[in-house]
Design a protein around this motif. Structure first.
Motif, PDB file in Angstrom:
ATOM      1  N   SER A  33       3.622  -0.873   0.137  1.00 17.42           N
ATOM      2  CA  SER A  33       3.243   0.352  -0.643  1.00 17.42           C
ATOM      3  C   SER A  33       2.921   1.616  -0.365  1.00 17.42           C
ATOM      4  O   SER A  33       2.769   2.610  -0.990  1.00 17.42           O
ATOM      5  CB  SER A  33       2.416  -0.006  -2.047  1.00 17.42           C
ATOM      6  N   ASN A  34       2.655   1.585   1.051  1.00 17.77           N
ATOM      7  CA  ASN A  34       2.363   2.934   1.587  1.00 17.77           C
ATOM      8  C   ASN A  34       2.756   3.142   3.195  1.00 17.77           C
ATOM      9  O   ASN A  34       2.548   4.019   3.865  1.00 17.77           O
ATOM     10  CB  ASN A  34       0.647   3.055   1.793  1.00 17.77           C
ATOM     11  N   ARG A  53      10.087  -2.053  -0.430  1.00 16.23           N
ATOM     12  CA  ARG A  53      10.530  -1.555  -1.544  1.00 16.23           C
ATOM     13  C   ARG A  53      11.772  -0.424  -0.809  1.00 16.23           C
ATOM     14  O   ARG A  53      11.246   0.114  -0.001  1.00 16.23           O
ATOM     15  CB  ARG A  53       9.565  -0.572  -2.352  1.00 16.23           C
TER      16      ARG A  53
END
Length: 173
Positions: A33-34, A53
């Motif tokens: 996520s980062n 993702r």
């Protein structure tokens, strides 16, 4: 040569994996996520243990895309005798969405570089239609160019790669 494709050429993704192409679709690959994948940057193996993702741009939700993740340096950069090793493949991804809307035909395999610095490339192709891409027969000796030709995918529309190497105890601190 555009600034977008230049790092892919310097990193020999263009050449070893794909031919020269003109990027036409925005693609973002994000781990945990980062951690966004940027051409040539190094990611630690501990960061890439779960599939990323992948957000696909484009202007048309009706368009379908195929994402390929490959390691052209398997088993080692000095002797890439398994070139390429396929780590992941998702087809039928609608434009303007992410890979979770596609069809995973080769499950995500965690990169585990043992010797040397490996390149891991994400290559995106626009499909001619939905359900037109056949699964490959093997992960080893995969050839992105040949696969693209056999499935009528043409040149890529986007690509990005990162480097990874085995984490030693000292590097994990």
């Amino acid at each position: 040569m555009s600034r977008i494709i230049e790092p892919l050429t310097v990193g020999r993704v263009v050449g070893d994996v794909v031919d020269v192409f003109t990027p036409s679709v925005k693609m973002n690959v994000i781990y945990n996520s980062n951690k966004q994948v940027c051409n040539g940057h190094e990611l630690m193996p501990s960061v890439i243990t779960s599939r990323p993702r992948v957000e696909i741009g484009g202007e048309d939700m009706r368009a379908a895309y195929t994402l390929i993740m490959t390691d052209p340096d398997a088993p080692s950069p000095s002797d890439p005798s398994l070139r390429e090793h396929l780590h992941w493949m998702v087809t039928d991804i609608p434009g303007t969405t992410d890979v979770s809307f596609g069809r995973e035909i080769v499950s995500y395999e965690i990169p585990r570089p043992v010797v040397g610095i490996h390149r891991y490339a994400f290559i995106l192709f626009k499909q001619r239609g939905r359900q037109t891409v056949r699964p490959p027969t093997s992960r080893d000796y995969f050839n992105t160019r040949r696969f693209s030709e056999e499935n009528g995918l043409g040149l890529p529309v986007a690509a990005v790669y990162f480097n990874a190497q085995r984490e030693t105890a000292a590097r994990r601190r």
